[in-house]
Design an enzyme around this catalytic site. Structure first.
Site, PDB file in Angstrom:
ATOM      1  CG  ASP A  49      -1.816   1.224   1.269  1.00  0.00           C
ATOM      2  OD1 ASP A  49      -2.865   1.147   0.594  1.00  0.00           O
ATOM      3  OD2 ASP A  49      -1.485   2.246   1.910  1.00  0.00           O
ATOM      4  CE1 TYR A  54       0.247   7.796   2.700  1.00  0.00           C
ATOM      5  CE2 TYR A  54       0.745   5.520   2.198  1.00  0.00           C
ATOM      6  CZ  TYR A  54      -0.112   6.471   2.708  1.00  0.00           C
ATOM      7  OH  TYR A  54      -1.323   6.085   3.227  1.00  0.00           O
ATOM      8  CE  LYS A  79      -3.951   4.638   0.428  1.00  0.00           C
ATOM      9  NZ  LYS A  79      -2.562   4.536   0.876  1.00  0.00           N
ATOM     10  CG  HIS A 112      -4.960   9.630   0.346  1.00  0.00           C
ATOM     11  ND1 HIS A 112      -3.617   9.510   0.086  1.00  0.00           N
ATOM     12  CD2 HIS A 112      -5.115   9.211   1.631  1.00  0.00           C
ATOM     13  CE1 HIS A 112      -3.003   9.039   1.159  1.00  0.00           C
ATOM     14  NE2 HIS A 112      -3.886   8.854   2.111  1.00  0.00           N
TER      15      HIS A 112
HETATM   16  N1  LIG Z   1      -5.797   5.977   3.504  1.00  0.00           N
HETATM   17  C1  LIG Z   1      -5.320   6.693   4.501  1.00  0.00           C
HETATM   18  O1  LIG Z   1      -5.723   7.850   4.730  1.00  0.00           O
HETATM   19  C2  LIG Z   1      -4.286   6.130   5.366  1.00  0.00           C
HETATM   20  C3  LIG Z   1      -3.622   4.974   4.985  1.00  0.00           C
HETATM   21  N2  LIG Z   1      -2.640   4.433   5.779  1.00  0.00           N
HETATM   22  C4  LIG Z   1      -1.992   3.181   5.315  1.00  0.00           C
HETATM   23  O2  LIG Z   1      -2.138   2.211   6.342  1.00  0.00           O
HETATM   24  C5  LIG Z   1      -0.858   1.747   6.746  1.00  0.00           C
HETATM   25  C6  LIG Z   1      -0.855   1.346   8.213  1.00  0.00           C
HETATM   26  O3  LIG Z   1      -1.206   2.430   9.037  1.00  0.00           O
HETATM   27  P1  LIG Z   1      -0.149   3.260   9.929  1.00  0.00           P
HETATM   28  O4  LIG Z   1      -0.743   4.591  10.146  1.00  0.00           O
HETATM   29  O5  LIG Z   1       1.182   3.169   9.325  1.00  0.00           O
HETATM   30  O6  LIG Z   1      -0.195   2.565  11.338  1.00  0.00           O
HETATM   31  P2  LIG Z   1      -0.125   1.092  11.944  1.00  0.00           P
HETATM   32  O7  LIG Z   1      -1.320   0.956  12.792  1.00  0.00           O
HETATM   33  O8  LIG Z   1       0.160   0.093  10.904  1.00  0.00           O
HETATM   34  O9  LIG Z   1       1.107   1.211  12.929  1.00  0.00           O
HETATM   35  C7  LIG Z   1       2.404   1.432  12.491  1.00  0.00           C
HETATM   36  C8  LIG Z   1       3.263   1.734  13.719  1.00  0.00           C
HETATM   37  O10 LIG Z   1       3.211   0.630  14.627  1.00  0.00           O
HETATM   38  C9  LIG Z   1       4.521   0.066  14.780  1.00  0.00           C
HETATM   39  N3  LIG Z   1       4.364  -1.383  14.725  1.00  0.00           N
HETATM   40  C10 LIG Z   1       4.300  -2.190  13.635  1.00  0.00           C
HETATM   41  N4  LIG Z   1       4.129  -3.463  13.966  1.00  0.00           N
HETATM   42  C11 LIG Z   1       4.085  -3.491  15.313  1.00  0.00           C
HETATM   43  C12 LIG Z   1       3.932  -4.534  16.250  1.00  0.00           C
HETATM   44  N5  LIG Z   1       3.787  -5.806  15.855  1.00  0.00           N
HETATM   45  N6  LIG Z   1       3.926  -4.218  17.563  1.00  0.00           N
HETATM   46  C13 LIG Z   1       4.069  -2.947  17.960  1.00  0.00           C
HETATM   47  N7  LIG Z   1       4.213  -1.896  17.120  1.00  0.00           N
HETATM   48  C14 LIG Z   1       4.219  -2.169  15.805  1.00  0.00           C
HETATM   49  C15 LIG Z   1       5.341   0.609  13.622  1.00  0.00           C
HETATM   50  O11 LIG Z   1       6.699   0.798  13.996  1.00  0.00           O
HETATM   51  P3  LIG Z   1       7.948   0.212  13.151  1.00  0.00           P
HETATM   52  O12 LIG Z   1       7.773   0.563  11.707  1.00  0.00           O
HETATM   53  O13 LIG Z   1       9.091   0.948  13.801  1.00  0.00           O
HETATM   54  O14 LIG Z   1       7.978  -1.261  13.410  1.00  0.00           O
HETATM   55  C16 LIG Z   1       4.695   1.962  13.371  1.00  0.00           C
HETATM   56  O15 LIG Z   1       5.190   2.915  14.272  1.00  0.00           O
HETATM   57  C17 LIG Z   1       0.053   2.945   6.431  1.00  0.00           C
HETATM   58  O16 LIG Z   1       1.412   2.632   6.488  1.00  0.00           O
HETATM   59  C18 LIG Z   1      -0.488   3.341   5.083  1.00  0.00           C
HETATM   60  O17 LIG Z   1      -0.017   2.459   4.081  1.00  0.00           O
HETATM   61  C19 LIG Z   1      -2.343   5.000   6.982  1.00  0.00           C
HETATM   62  C20 LIG Z   1      -2.952   6.157   7.395  1.00  0.00           C
HETATM   63  C21 LIG Z   1      -3.962   6.818   6.621  1.00  0.00           C
HETATM   64  O1  LIG Z   2      -2.434   8.092   4.311  1.00  0.00           O
HETATM   65  C1  LIG Z   2      -2.195   8.894   5.209  1.00  0.00           C
HETATM   66  C2  LIG Z   2      -1.118   8.635   6.171  1.00  0.00           C
HETATM   67  O2  LIG Z   2      -1.317   9.242   7.423  1.00  0.00           O
HETATM   68  C3  LIG Z   2      -1.604  10.619   7.339  1.00  0.00           C
HETATM   69  C4  LIG Z   2      -1.548  11.243   8.719  1.00  0.00           C
HETATM   70  O3  LIG Z   2      -2.370  10.556   9.626  1.00  0.00           O
HETATM   71  C5  LIG Z   2      -2.955  10.747   6.682  1.00  0.00           C
HETATM   72  O4  LIG Z   2      -3.332  12.087   6.562  1.00  0.00           O
HETATM   73  C6  LIG Z   2      -2.930  10.168   5.314  1.00  0.00           C
HETATM   74  O5  LIG Z   2      -4.223  10.005   4.847  1.00  0.00           O
END
Ligand SMILES: NC(=O)C1=CN([C@@H]2O[C@H](COP(=O)(O)OP(=O)(O)OC[C@H]3O[C@@H](n4cnc5c(N)ncnc54)[C@H](OP(=O)(O)O)[C@@H]3O)[C@@H](O)[C@H]2O)C=CC1
Ligand SMILES: O=C1CO[C@H](CO)[C@@H](O)[C@@H]1O
Length: 274
Positions: A49, A54, A79, A112
Site C-alpha cells: 500500500d 507518501y 492513491k 485518498h
Molecule cells: N488511507 C489513509 O488515509 C491512510 C492509509 N494508511 C496506510 O495504512 C498503513 C498502516 O497504518 P499506519 O498509520 O502506518 O499505522 P499502523 O497501525 O500500521 O502502525 C504502524 C506503527 O506501529 C509500529 N508497529 C508495527 N508493527 C508493530 C507490532 N507488531 N507491535 C508494535 N508496534 C508495531 C510501527 O513501527 P515500526 O515501523 O518501527 O515497526 C509503526 O510505528 C500505512 O502505512 C499506510 O499504508 C495509513 C494512514 C492513513
Molecule cells: O495516508 C495517510 C497517512 O497518514 C496521514 C496522517 O495521519 C494521513 O493524513 C494520510 O491520509
C-alpha cells in the site's frame, strides 16, 4: 469465511482478487523501506500500500523489481492526493504514480480523502482509468456513508474498496454494514493504532490467552471481520509477527470483547473536514 493462509484473498465486486494482508508504507523511506518491502515479499506478503502523498513510490518500485517476484503476483495500491483531485489532474497523478513505481498498471487506485466539491469528478477519472484497463480495481479511502451514497447516486461504478481508519477504538459498525451490503471491500488503515494496541489491557489479556501478541490479536480481529489489513513496520521481526495471524482463530466472545472497546475515537483526520 475461514482465512487460514497468507495466500488467501478476497474477491472484489469486479472479481479481481485482493490479499487479506498487506504491507503499509506511510512514513517509510530509503533503505529501510526497500529492505522492508523485499523482506515482506520474501515471507509471503503480496499487497503493498502506497500513495503519491507518501513520497516513496520510487523506492517501492525498486524493491518490487529487486524481489524478482512476477508483477502479476503482487497487488499494488496507490492513491491520488487531495490537491491533485479533479478529472484531468487525477489522470496526470495516476500516470505519475505509474512512472515512479516503474510499472504499467496498478491493481488498485484510491481517492485518498473525500475532498468536497472535487471527489465526484475525481471518481469519474478513476472510472475512465478502469474502463481503459489501466487499473484492475478502483476505490476510495476515508469515505463515510454519505460520500459513498453520493458517488452511487451520481456515478456509474460503485467503489470496490473503502480504505478507512479501523481499529478497536474506531469500529464504525454502520459504515461496515453499508459497505458489506453494497459489496464494497473494507480495508483497515492504522490497524495497530500506530503502536497503541500494546497499551490496551483487554487486548493484552486476550493475547496472553492465545499466546500471541496484541498486534496479532488485532490483525486477526480485522480478518474475522472480513476487513483487509495493512500494518506498517520497517522491522523484520514485526513484519514477520504481523503476518503470523493465520494459524489461530478468535472466539466469538473475544471478538465481542474487542468490538466492545469501540470509543468512536479517531487518531487520524475526520473525513468531513475535507
Ligand atoms: N488511507 C489513509 O488515509 C491512510 C492509509 N494508511 C496506510 O495504512 C498503513 C498502516 O497504518 P499506519 O498509520 O502506518 O499505522 P499502523 O497501525 O500500521 O502502525 C504502524 C506503527 O506501529 C509500529 N508497529 C508495527 N508493527 C508493530 C507490532 N507488531 N507491535 C508494535 N508496534 C508495531 C510501527 O513501527 P515500526 O515501523 O518501527 O515497526 C509503526 O510505528 C500505512 O502505512 C499506510 O499504508 C495509513 C494512514 C492513513
Ligand atoms: O495516508 C495517510 C497517512 O497518514 C496521514 C496522517 O495521519 C494521513 O493524513 C494520510 O491520509
Amino acid at each position: 469465511m475461514k482465512i487460514s493462509s497468507i495466500n488467501d484473498t478476497t474477491e472484489l465486486s469486479n472479481k479481481i482478487r485482493m490479499p487479506w494482508l498487506g504491507y503499509g508504507t506511510y512514513k517509510a523511506s530509503g533503505k529501510e523501506l526497500i529492505e522492508g518491502v523485499q523482506f515482506a515479499l520474501s515471507i509471503g506478503y503480496r499487497l503493498i500500500d502506497t500513495a503519491e502523498m507518501y513520497d516513496n513510490e520510487e523506492e517501492i518500485g525498486k524493491a518490487i523489481k529487486k524481489s524478482g517476484i512476477p508483477r502479476n503476483e503482487i497487488f499494488i495500491t496507490s492513491k491520488v492526493w487531495n490537491t491533485n483531485q479533479g478529472y484531468e489532474n487525477t489522470l496526470k497523478s495516476f500516470n505519475n504514480s505509474l512512472k515512479r513505481l516503474n510499472i504499467d498498471y496498478l491493481d488498485l487506485y484510491l481517492i485518498h480523502w473525500p475532498v468536497s466539491g472535487k471527489y465526484i469528478e475525481t471518481w469519474k477519472a478513476l472510472e475512465k482509468l478502469y474502463r481503459d484497463g489501466k487499473v484492475r480495481a478502483i476505490g476510495v479511502s476515508n469515505f463515510l456513508i454519505h460520500h459513498l451514497q453520493n458517488i452511487m447516486d451520481k456515478c456509474e461504478i460503485v467503489p470496490m474498496v473503502n480504505q478507512i481508519e479501523f481499529h478497536p477504538h474506531l469500529v464504525q459498525k454502520d459504515l461496515l454494514n453499508f459497505c458489506k451490503i453494497n459489496k464494497i471491500q473494507v480495508e483497515a488503515w492504522s490497524p495497530l493504532m500506530r503502536g497503541r494496541i500494546n497499551d490496551i489491557p483487554e487486548i493484552v489479556n486476550i493475547a496472553k490467552k492465545y499466546n500471541k501478541t496484541p498486534a496479532q490479536i488485532v490483525l486477526r480481529w480485522d480478518l474475522q471481520h472480513e476487513v483487509v489489513t495493512i500494518p506498517k513496520s520497517v522491522h523484520k521481526e514485526r513484519i514477520k509477527e504481523n503476518a503470523n495471524i493465520f494459524d489461530f482463530e478468535l472466539s466469538e466472545i473475544d471478538m465481542k470483547i474487542i468490538d466492545g472497546l469501540d470509543q468512536n475515537k479517531r487518531y487520524g483526520a475526520d473525513p468531513d473536514d475535507f
